[in-house]
Design a protein around this motif. Structure first.
Motif, PDB file in Angstrom:
ATOM      1  N   LEU A 119       0.823  -1.205   0.000  1.00 34.20           N
ATOM      2  CA  LEU A 119       0.000   0.000   0.000  1.00 34.20           C
ATOM      3  C   LEU A 119       0.859   1.258   0.000  1.00 34.20           C
ATOM      4  O   LEU A 119       0.571   2.217  -0.733  1.00 34.20           O
ATOM      5  N   TRP A 120       1.899   1.286   0.820  1.00 35.00           N
ATOM      6  CA  TRP A 120       2.757   2.469   0.898  1.00 35.00           C
ATOM      7  C   TRP A 120       3.328   2.789  -0.487  1.00 35.00           C
ATOM      8  O   TRP A 120       3.328   3.935  -0.940  1.00 35.00           O
ATOM      9  N   GLU A 121       3.774   1.756  -1.173  1.00 34.59           N
ATOM     10  CA  GLU A 121       4.399   1.969  -2.479  1.00 34.59           C
ATOM     11  C   GLU A 121       3.382   2.393  -3.545  1.00 34.59           C
ATOM     12  O   GLU A 121       3.691   3.233  -4.396  1.00 34.59           O
ATOM     13  N   VAL A 122       2.181   1.850  -3.515  1.00 32.35           N
ATOM     14  CA  VAL A 122       1.214   2.246  -4.536  1.00 32.35           C
ATOM     15  C   VAL A 122       0.756   3.686  -4.316  1.00 32.35           C
ATOM     16  O   VAL A 122       0.518   4.434  -5.270  1.00 32.35           O
ATOM     17  N   LEU A 123       0.669   4.113  -3.054  1.00 30.41           N
ATOM     18  CA  LEU A 123       0.316   5.500  -2.773  1.00 30.41           C
ATOM     19  C   LEU A 123       1.431   6.447  -3.213  1.00 30.41           C
ATOM     20  O   LEU A 123       1.178   7.478  -3.841  1.00 30.41           O
ATOM     21  N   GLN A 124       2.671   6.104  -2.900  1.00 30.37           N
ATOM     22  CA  GLN A 124       3.787   6.953  -3.302  1.00 30.37           C
ATOM     23  C   GLN A 124       3.934   6.977  -4.819  1.00 30.37           C
ATOM     24  O   GLN A 124       4.208   8.031  -5.408  1.00 30.37           O
ATOM     25  N   MET A 125       3.726   5.851  -5.466  1.00 32.67           N
ATOM     26  CA  MET A 125       3.814   5.815  -6.926  1.00 32.67           C
ATOM     27  C   MET A 125       2.726   6.677  -7.555  1.00 32.67           C
ATOM     28  O   MET A 125       2.978   7.445  -8.485  1.00 32.67           O
ATOM     29  N   SER A 126       1.515   6.540  -7.036  1.00 30.00           N
ATOM     30  CA  SER A 126       0.414   7.374  -7.522  1.00 30.00           C
ATOM     31  C   SER A 126       0.757   8.845  -7.388  1.00 30.00           C
ATOM     32  O   SER A 126       0.517   9.654  -8.293  1.00 30.00           O
TER      33      SER A 126
END
Length: 788
Positions: free
Chosen positions: A255-262
């Motif tokens: 989740l952390w990575e998908v939010l930062q990527m977004s």
């Protein structure tokens, strides 16, 4: 779920209280790069190299307690400018600095940088300067007299939304696909192959630029971690550095990575260019849910820490007010809101209910954080559970104007009508305010607004504009000589065809200028079709393309035509000569006539077929006239009915109208009835609005206002949910609500310091009541509040 953590409350307060400043950093870096490199590369490659150079050099910001990193400026609410598109003058900057309600503070240092560096290079060379010199006299005339506005006169084409495609690949894989596309170009038989190579090369360069930006953050966070003594924060820095090492280069793992990527994708798009409606993240509940679920199942996060992370991502959007406007655009859209819109609910691409746990969590966050952006809407399908609808209604009842509600089936139908696949249509949704678009696969920019009410004014004056004292439209006949309502309607349609044709000729040129001089190669990486076609987002690269022309004032025009039809042609109470004389005098000597027209005329919004049939004829005409005309990107033009706040500006430049409205007053907004004209209750209002063929538009906006007492308790929520379902059963596209009373709003006008957090629904967006001008405040107060 748990309420907001102390960290989120502090981040929220910091974002809310941050002042808006013009940040000259981007303008400086871009100007330096162009000064040294213009002419050395093709335009797409020049744009891409300037983007990469910017991402290598721009100052990195890391706020206290932040969990998601990246800002467009050097700090929250420091707003860059885009002088290559439209270069602000010193006068413009001073005006921005002096505005009372939505100031963009400008420091003496910024003024000096503009004087010494930015303006000397870009004055006359900015795209806006070059474009306006080439637009026809006819276009300039209808623009200057307020018959149209033009979104592309100072901001790039926007209205884009992303989908989950990039989350499944990352920029390394995207770059590999671009390089493969270059290898497969047929330079012998494809005469566009060289141009495609330059566009694709530019896309690859921007991938590098964005990955360099993330790596710089990773390095910075590792350094912070090595220096941090607080064990908890040290661990967070280590995780954040690891996140930035992986994304956006590779697909996210949690989740952390998908939010930062977004968020990195968002920063890349809004730093590259200043497109309208920023960059919409799309169906975040369905896109983020697998990562949310995985992070909980692996124990990496619990529900509280996951929500905290989602809130930290959410708050970042509030750090980014809209780029500073000027001229007509500032008049028709005076707000910090940059119209980022996230979508909840709806139908999955394989035809299933899309509501999940994150859908509810995002409703909680929307309710608790209380920011004007990101905006939130619910795509409501017949498949979505009633509980989800009622939870959304509980947030609506708070009176902040969100979430807006959209008919998922109608949105799908609108897209199927123009040739999209069923899977793509289900993956589509809403951009900006109410615009229907296919997420991750389409360019669907607004091209400016058209003043339908002023077209009727021209008709009544034989094409002459009494405000500017110019012959603006064709001479369609002296209305005093007309013997029938049908003659008047035909003259109105002739005037409208001329305005539409003149507007679209200008739009064709502007679209081509952006495609040629201001491509957006990073955005093109993110939108399906651009790599495959070898074409830029602004040049027809996406899988689907549409250009949207919003009409403003349909309620005002309907009631005006209804009054003329009834009192002049049906009942012969007044002559057209008397009507024109009264309008030219702004009703000053014709109060009895004005009251007759206002109060004894069938009005749109009351389920009255006399008036509603006129609305249908006018809307059908505009849709028929615009629908399917080819644009210069290989797409088509389509109509929608959206005002933003243009009904205020258009009202200022429109004389008295036959619905009893005085000169300079606001027009009706969206497809809402004229303010105060819907007297037969909310259901009648909805039935009138539903008589428009929403499926043939790219979106419509319906605003409704309720007194708070009406929505009290479970019964109130049930009534609101039923009302929404009913409207969508009739085929309506969109409905939004203000839940407030006039007394509260009037008190907020008198003592604004006591109502700093009062949020109202303006048009397709919400804003702080204190941030909007008094005229717009008055217009919102004037909207009729339904009591049952």
């Amino acid at each position: 779920m748990a309420s907001l953590t102390e960290r989120i409350l502090r981040l929220k307060e910091k974002s809310r209280n941050a002042e808006v400043w013009i940040d000259p950093e981007r303008a400086q870096i871009i100007t330096d790069f162009y000064s040294e490199n213009a002419g050395k590369y093709s335009i797409p490659v020049l744009r891409a190299r300037s983007f990469k150079n910017l991402m290598e050099k721009k100052e990195l910001y890391l706020g206290d307690e932040e969990l998601i990193v990246g800002e467009r400026g050097r700090a929250p609410k420091l707003i860059p400018t885009f002088p290559e598109i439209a270069c602000h003058s010193i006068k413009d900057l001073k005006v921005l600095n002096s505005q009372n309600r939505i100031p963009y503070n400008v420091s003496p240092k910024t003024i000096k940088i503009y004087e010494k560096k930015v303006i000397p290079y870009w004055d006359g060379a900015a795209l806006r300067d070059r474009m306006f010199n080439q637009l026809s006299d006819e276009w300039q005339t209808i623009y200057n007299c307020g018959l149209i506005t033009e979104t592309m006169e100072q901001r790039a084409p926007g209205s884009m939304a992303l989908d989950e495609r990039m989350f499944g690949m990352g920029l390394k894989k995207a770059k590999q696909e671009i390089e493969e596309a270059i290898k497969n170009l047929d330079f012998l038989n494809d005469f566009e192959a060289i141009d495609k190579r330059e566009q694709l090369t530019a896309m690859a360069i921007t991938c590098d630029g964005m990955m360099i930006y993330a790596k710089r953050y990773a390095d910075m966070l590792e350094k912070k971690s090595s220096e941090e003594t607080n064990k908890k924060r040290k661990k967070e820095f280590e995780k954040m550095a690891d996140v930035c090492r992986n994304v956006p280069a590779n697909k996210p793992r949690d989740l952390w990575e998908v939010l930062q990527m977004s968020w990195f994708m968002h920063i890349g798009v809004i730093t590259e260019s200043n497109g309208w409606d920023a960059c919409n993240p799309g169906h975040v509940d369905r896109h983020f849910f697998p990562y949310y679920k995985k992070s909980l199942e692996t124990g990496q996060l619990d529900e509280e820490s996951a929500k905290e992370l989602l809130c930290a991502w959410w708050i970042k959007y509030n750090n980014h007010p809209a780029p500073a406007k000027y001229g007509v655009s500032a008049l028709e859209s005076g707000t910090y809101n940059d119209f980022v819109n996230i979508s909840l609910g709806g139908i999955t691409t394989d035809g299933k209910d899309a509501v999940n746990d994150l859908s509810y969590i995002f409703l909680e966050i929307l309710d608790e954080i209380e920011f004007i952006q990101p905006q939130v809407h619910v795509l409501l399908s017949r498949m979505n559970p009633e509980h989800f609808l009622k939870e959304a209604c509980k947030v609506i009842r708070k009176g902040r104007g969100f979430p807006a509600m959209f008919n998922a089936e109608a949105v799908i139908e609108q897209q199927l009508r123009v040739g999209k696949t069923i899977s793509d249509a289900r993956g589509g949704g809403i951009c900006g305010c109410v615009e229907t678009t296919c997420y991750g696969k389409e360019a669907a920019p607004l091209i400016g607004y058209i003043n339908i009410a002023k077209i009727l004014e021209l008709t009544l004056q034989n094409g002459f504009d009494t405000r500017t004292k110019k012959q603006v439209g064709p001479k369609t006949g002296n209305v005093k000589d007309f013997n029938s309502y049908e003659e008047l309607m035909e003259a109105f349609k002739k005037q409208a065809r001329y305005i539409i044709d003149t507007k679209l000729v200008g739009s064709q040129y502007l679209i081509q200028m952006f495609a040629k001089y201001v491509p957006q190669p990073f955005l093109s990486v993110l939108i399906e079709g651009c790599v495959e076609s070898g074409k830029d987002y602004n040049d027809g690269g996406p899988k689907y393309n549409v250009s949207i022309l919003p009409g403003v004032g349909i309620g005002t025009v309907t009631d005006s035509l209804s009054a003329i039809k009834k009192h002049v042609f049906d009942e012969s109470t007044y002559s057209m000569g008397e009507v024109i004389e009264a309008l030219n005098a702004d009703w000053q000597k014709s109060e009895e006539m004005r009251l007759t027209f206002a109060n004894k005329t069938p009005r749109y919004g009351n389920d009255n077929d006399y008036a509603d049939s006129i609305m249908r004829e006018v809307s059908d005409f505009f849709i028929d006239t615009v629908d399917g005309i080819k644009d210069s990107r290989g797409g088509t033009y389509r109509m929608n009915m959206l005002p933003t706040t243009c009904h205020m500006y258009f009202g200022e430049v429109t004389g008295a109208t036959c619905d009893g409205r005085r000169a300079g007053k606001p027009l009706s907004e969206g497809i809402s009835p004229v303010q105060g004209a819907d007297l037969c209750g909310p259901t009648a209002s909805l039935k009138s609005a539903a008589k428009m063929d929403h499926s043939r538009t790219c979106g419509t906006l319906l605003n409704m206002k309720f007194l708070p007492d009406v929505l009290k308790g479970d019964i109130g929520i049930h009534k609101l949910a039923s009302l929404i379902r009913t409207y969508f059963t009739y085929g309506g596209h969109h409905i939004q609500f203000n839940v407030c009373d006039a007394k509260t709003l009037q008190l907020a006008q008198k003592t604004p310091e006591d109502y700093n957090d009062l949020i109202v629904r303006v048009a397709g967006y919400s804003d702080y009541f204190n941030a909007i001008g008094k005229d717009l405040q008055d217009e919102i107060i004037q909207r009729y509040a339904h009591e049952a």
